[in-house]
Structures are given as C-alpha cells and as structure tokens.
Scaffold this motif. Sequence first.
Motif, PDB file in Angstrom:
ATOM      1  N   ASP A 264      65.312  56.318  37.519  1.00 28.23           N
ATOM      2  CA  ASP A 264      66.206  57.194  37.670  1.00 28.23           C
ATOM      3  C   ASP A 264      67.638  56.774  38.285  1.00 28.23           C
ATOM      4  OD1 ASP A 264      64.865  59.305  36.003  1.00 28.23           O
ATOM      5  OD2 ASP A 264      64.240  60.111  38.190  1.00 28.23           O
ATOM      6  N   TYR A 265      67.235  55.014  39.811  1.00 36.11           N
ATOM      7  CA  TYR A 265      68.147  54.785  40.045  1.00 36.11           C
ATOM      8  C   TYR A 265      68.438  53.780  39.497  1.00 36.11           C
ATOM      9  CZ  TYR A 265      66.881  58.502  43.323  1.00 36.11           C
ATOM     10  OH  TYR A 265      66.837  59.378  43.853  1.00 36.11           O
ATOM     11  N   ARG A 267      67.028  50.920  38.379  1.00 36.74           N
ATOM     12  CA  ARG A 267      65.729  50.208  38.962  1.00 36.74           C
ATOM     13  C   ARG A 267      65.095  49.328  37.675  1.00 36.74           C
ATOM     14  NH1 ARG A 267      64.573  52.932  44.934  1.00 36.74           N
ATOM     15  NH2 ARG A 267      64.042  54.725  42.634  1.00 36.74           N
ATOM     16  N   TYR A 274      68.447  45.230  38.406  1.00 35.56           N
ATOM     17  CA  TYR A 274      68.458  46.510  38.450  1.00 35.56           C
ATOM     18  C   TYR A 274      69.699  46.415  36.539  1.00 35.56           C
ATOM     19  CZ  TYR A 274      68.783  48.280  43.107  1.00 35.56           C
ATOM     20  OH  TYR A 274      68.029  48.350  44.455  1.00 35.56           O
ATOM     21  N   VAL A 299      75.642  56.260  39.668  1.00 32.97           N
ATOM     22  CA  VAL A 299      74.407  56.250  41.025  1.00 32.97           C
ATOM     23  C   VAL A 299      73.697  55.363  40.648  1.00 32.97           C
ATOM     24  CG1 VAL A 299      71.643  56.522  39.828  1.00 32.97           C
ATOM     25  CG2 VAL A 299      73.754  58.489  38.928  1.00 32.97           C
ATOM     26  N   THR A 303      73.415  53.294  45.098  1.00 33.63           N
ATOM     27  CA  THR A 303      71.341  53.088  45.493  1.00 33.63           C
ATOM     28  C   THR A 303      72.695  51.806  45.831  1.00 33.63           C
ATOM     29  OG1 THR A 303      70.812  53.998  43.412  1.00 33.63           O
ATOM     30  CG2 THR A 303      69.616  52.433  44.252  1.00 33.63           C
ATOM     31  N   THR A 309      71.900  59.220  46.895  1.00 38.82           N
ATOM     32  CA  THR A 309      72.997  60.259  45.267  1.00 38.82           C
ATOM     33  C   THR A 309      71.639  60.888  44.751  1.00 38.82           C
ATOM     34  OG1 THR A 309      73.483  58.551  43.284  1.00 38.82           O
ATOM     35  CG2 THR A 309      72.351  57.730  44.494  1.00 38.82           C
ATOM     36  N   PRO A 311      69.954  60.992  41.403  1.00 40.14           N
ATOM     37  CA  PRO A 311      69.514  60.582  40.680  1.00 40.14           C
ATOM     38  C   PRO A 311      69.715  60.439  39.194  1.00 40.14           C
ATOM     39  CG  PRO A 311      67.074  62.193  40.614  1.00 40.14           C
ATOM     40  CD  PRO A 311      68.297  62.583  41.596  1.00 40.14           C
TER      41      PRO A 311
END
Length: 715
Positions: A264-265, A267, A274, A299, A303, A309, A311
């Motif tokens: 959700d970030y 990653r 990312y 987002v 991050t 932030t 998600p």
Amino acid sequence: MSRKQLVVIGNGMAGIKCVEEILNINAEQFQITVIGSEKHPNYNRILLSKVLQGDSSINDIVINDWSWYTERGIKLYTGETATRIHHGDIQSVETASGLRIPFDILIIATGSSAFIPPIVGVNKPGVISFRNIDDCKTMIDYAGKYRKAAVIGGGLLGLEAARGLLNLGMEATVIHNAPYLMNRQLDRASAELLQKELEGQGMRFWLGKETDKIIGRDRAKGIRFTTGLTVEADLIVLSVGIRPNIDLAKRSGIDTNRAIMVDDYMRTNIANIYAVGECAEHRGIAYGLVAPLYEQGKVLARTICDEATPPYEGSIPYAQLKVSGVQVFSVGDIQEDKADTAIQQYDGIHNTYKKVTMQYGRVCGAILYGDTDEATTLLNLVKKKAPISALKAASSQAQDGSSPIDVEAENMAPRETVCACNAVTKSAIMCAVLDNGLNTAEQVRDKTKASSSCGGCRPMVSAVVRFALRSGKEGAQAAEPAVCGCTTVSHQALKSAIQSHSFTNAQSVRLALNWGKLNGCRLCNNAIDYYMKLKHPQSFTSIMGVENRLTIHAASSAIMSQGEGFNSVWLGEALRSMWSQALMPTPLKAAVSSGVKTPIGILVQDIGITGSPSGWELYAGGHMELPVKQGQLIGIVESDIDALELSAACIQLYRERAYYGESLWKWLERDGIADIRELLLDLEARRELFDLANRPNLQLESSERRGEVNAAVSH
C-alpha cells in the motif's frame, strides 16, 4: 549533509509525477537521476491521439521540457535502457551503454508496452503498435505512402488510432473480437450509438471476428480471419491491450506477478526499491489510466520523504473517449451481471444516452454518450458510493434556462474534486480564478493543472470558471442550509460575519444579520456563542453556556507502554491538559491505546489513537451509535510527540471548520477525508494548527515537562 541519491527508471507520466511531488515536499533532500528509454522529455502519452488526429503537435503534449530538468538539478539520461538492478551492500542501476548509477532509493516506473498477440505474420513490416511518439511518427509516414489501414482492437486506444488514421486520409477498418465496441466500458446500447456515429465519419467495422493471420509475402497486405474472410490493409495497428514492463525487475530478483508486486506504500520486496504506475501491481490490479497512477505517485512521494501518509487503497478507473465529435464517458460496474440499472435514458433527437447502475441501493457505475457534462458529478458519486437518492440532485435541471452542467458546477461542494487526474477541487479552481484574475479554462489549466492530463474534465472546469466569474467572492462558498428557523443565514455565512466584524454580543450579531426572530432560539444562540468564542476565547461571555467538551479514555498494556514513543497514558493526559477548557462543535470522545492488546473501541471514537509496530496510528470519524461509523485513518507517525501534534492539529482543524452541532464524522464527509489528510500530513500546516491549539503553559516539546507529566500520571 550530502543528499541521498534517488534514481528513477522511467521518464513517463507516473515516474515524473512522483518526482514533482517529491520536489514539492523537499527539493533539497535528494539528488535525482532519471533514466528514460525514449529520446524525449516527459510528455503526455494520453494526448498522442491528438497529435495523430492533427489537433496538437508533439511540442504541445510535452509536460516538462528539457529546461525543467536542468532548473531542478535533475540528471536526465534519454535513449538509455536500464538492464540490471544491483541491490545489497552496493546499490546501483546498470544500463545498456555501460553506465552504472548508484542509488540510495530507486523508483521503477517502466510503464507498459503494447501487447503483441500470437498471430502468424505479426512481425512483418507494416505491423505496428500505438504507444509512443515514434509509433505516431510511423503512422504519419505510412499515411503519406499508403491508403488502407486496419486496427486490431475496438477498445479506447484502438478507436482513437482509427480516428487519427482517418484524419491522415487513410481508410480505417476496426477489427474487434467482441460483439460490440468498448465492451469493457460500454453496454450494447451505447456501443451501437458509438458505432453508428463512427461509421458516419467513415470508419468501418468487423465485430466478433478473430484474426488468424497477417497476409502478405514481404510486408503486411491484409488480415485473414479464422472464418477465412480477408481484409486488405497496407498498415496494421495492434491495439489489443498492454503488457507491464517487468523484465528488468524479474532479472533483478524483484517479486512480480502480472506486474511488479507492491504494498500500500508502493514498496517492492526489496528494501529501498519502489514501483509506481503501469508496471506496478497493487492488490492484484495493474492500472492503465492516469488518475490511479497519480494517486500512487502522491503516496510514494510522501513515503520516500518520510512524511506520514495514508496508504494507497486502490482507485476507481474511468474512461473518456477523445475521438473528434464523439463524447463518451464510463465509470465503475456497468454490466448487467454485476449491477442493476437505476437510470436509463435515451434522447433520439439529441442522440444522447445515459445509464446509471447501482448495487445495494448505491451508485456503482455510469455511462454517458453524446453529452458528458455530468461526468465529474457521476464519477464523484461512484467514488463515494453515494445512495441512489443523490442522483436527483446530480441530475437537477435549472429553472431559468441554465445548462445542466452550470447547475452542477454551482451545486458542487467546494472541496469536491473536479480534475481526478491531478486532484484539483472546485474551491482550488475558484480561488485560482478569483485571486489571479483568470477568465478561461486554459488559464486555469496552466495555473492548477486541472484538465491538463486526459482532458475529460474540461467541460466541468469551464463550468466552474463561469460560476466563479458569475458569482464572485460571495459565490465561493456553496449554498448551505440556514442555522435554524429563526434566520435564513447559513453556518458558513454566520462564521464569516463573526470573523470579519467586531460584534460585542449575540444581539448585535442577530441585528446585523437581520435575524427573523430577534431573540433567537437555543440552537442559533449556542451557534453564535460558539463562533464568538472561537474568535475571542478569553473575553466573550457565554450566553447559553455551551458545554461541548472533549472526553478522553487512555489505556496501556504492560508490554507496549515500556517503549519510548508508546506511552498512551502520557499521550491521553497531554491531550486532556491541552483541551480541557476548549469548546467543541459537539461533545467529542477520544480514546488512546498503546496497542491491540488493550482494545478500547479505537475505531468507533471521534478520535482514536493506537500504537502499532510502525508507530502511532490516528483514526478520526468513528461513531458507536446509529449510524455506526468506522474511523478513517488520518496518518501514521513514529513518536508520541508526533502523535500529539497530529491529533491536536486534527481537533483544531475540526474546531475551525466544523459547524456548531456538526459531529466529527459529518464534518469529514462534508469537507472530504482526502483534503483533510493532505492538509494534516503537510508538516508546516500541521505545526501551524498545533501552535494554535497549544497553550503557553504546556511546553510539550520540553523533556522536563514530559517528565513532569509522566510523573503525574504514574501517581
């Protein structure tokens, strides 16, 4: 201090949007390097069809020119292909030309390529895809030499390519394997209307046909279907879908499925790496439209910059057809097997069609053909999962002859989003017009980026501009209901009047605002009392004795309370000390827990704060009575001081913006959770709100004071 090395693989819309967001947050944090496979600066791929159709030049669709990179100190490599990512002790990107670029943080934004179906002869000269500027140039070159073209694929991009080929003077035939055009976005009725319109423009169609082979000895000369029928074509354009570019990630040990798998970030499974955009797969979905990619980029930027932030939880894609003379919009679930029909209208005179679908009594999808003025409104209703009753307001017609879109622009809430691609609200557009003397949608686009991406919101942007010019400063606030039956004055008008005038008491307020009932009632007197106290917290004497206060319950587990930054009792006591004398729009309940082992209803409180492995999580807008509401995540911070700052800023924002008597969850719905999050997660804005809330005698940043509070609560 030396800046971290940030490398972005991909010079497309998603990657550079993320870079823009990073620069807006902290322009000095990173030394940025961008690797792009094309020999062009960042451009708007969505508008390639405009170039093909002759409506725009290549320069017109450039988003950031060469100077943009230079002015921001960004090192740009164009025409360069990344071939390997080295991670571990030494982190670097290797390119085809032999470059080895070190990184501290890496963003993979490699986008996607056209899917090439396994058709015999697909590699022959004369067969191309339509994905970039070079493809566009090739099609223009072919149009100067040949006459007949065929497009395989009757989706959005295929139809745009076919329209461009018609504009170039070629005969254009579209071949589609489904029984009707754009079968993923349209129903049969709207698709047949679209087909009839495009046939009138000269386009030809073969529907429900599977391509078996590209015929021709040395180069493409036509298409043979599985039925044996053939179609002549000198140029064949493939437009049957996209394939995320994941080969680089797979070679480098990064987890992939259909695309690069991210959380959700954004990653990946490798630290400091990312992925964003069409090459990223989030919760099993790889998006191919610009609005979701921009949402991901925001987002990811926060991050990477270590900013709190919420998600990324997914997006609702929508389609807007940009073929000359044809207006088509589609969003959400519109097929009969997935949703029920709430509204279906066909106007044969004006050749327009509208269909709105629902699930469990809530708006879940929409199709507009011929007139897409309601597109922005319906998109927002689908995003909010609004009840069907909201359609009445969305479809309202003006009584004075105004156009429906002008009515919608006027009725739209100030914080409602107009441009989904760039997250530009109605209020932002109105402020741009009124504060900068703008007069056109083009000027607003240059100032705010509204309508600069897909262009689908341009009609609504124009309508908001007209509304701003027509209504002026007074119209910047959306019409609101009156405070009570004693007056026609709304809460917003009452607040504004009190803030801008030096009233001495409630009676002077009622006289100045022509109150219908001179003495007012308990409801409006309490509202006046509250707004006056906001402006003069020390000097104004209460009329009715408003007693809306904050109550806090804090609980701690033996395990979680041991660590620095997880003292829930201290945090609860600090909030209580800060707000014990402050009035609220309504009685407010907050709960603080050090973790899941001490559950105290965090998600059904107005303010809920809980410890977690990643820090403190702040939730707002919970409600344990009917209607039951689950609190929404505002943000995650690391320390208890940060948690105090974020929660206090949220409460202060609620006090400033909410109407008297308006619960916190209702305020969230009216103002919009996305805008509230964005403001509270802006460090400068958050600290400004905290400073307004904090009292001089509560030195929370002081370790001595913190020790005093800890000692006090321990006894």
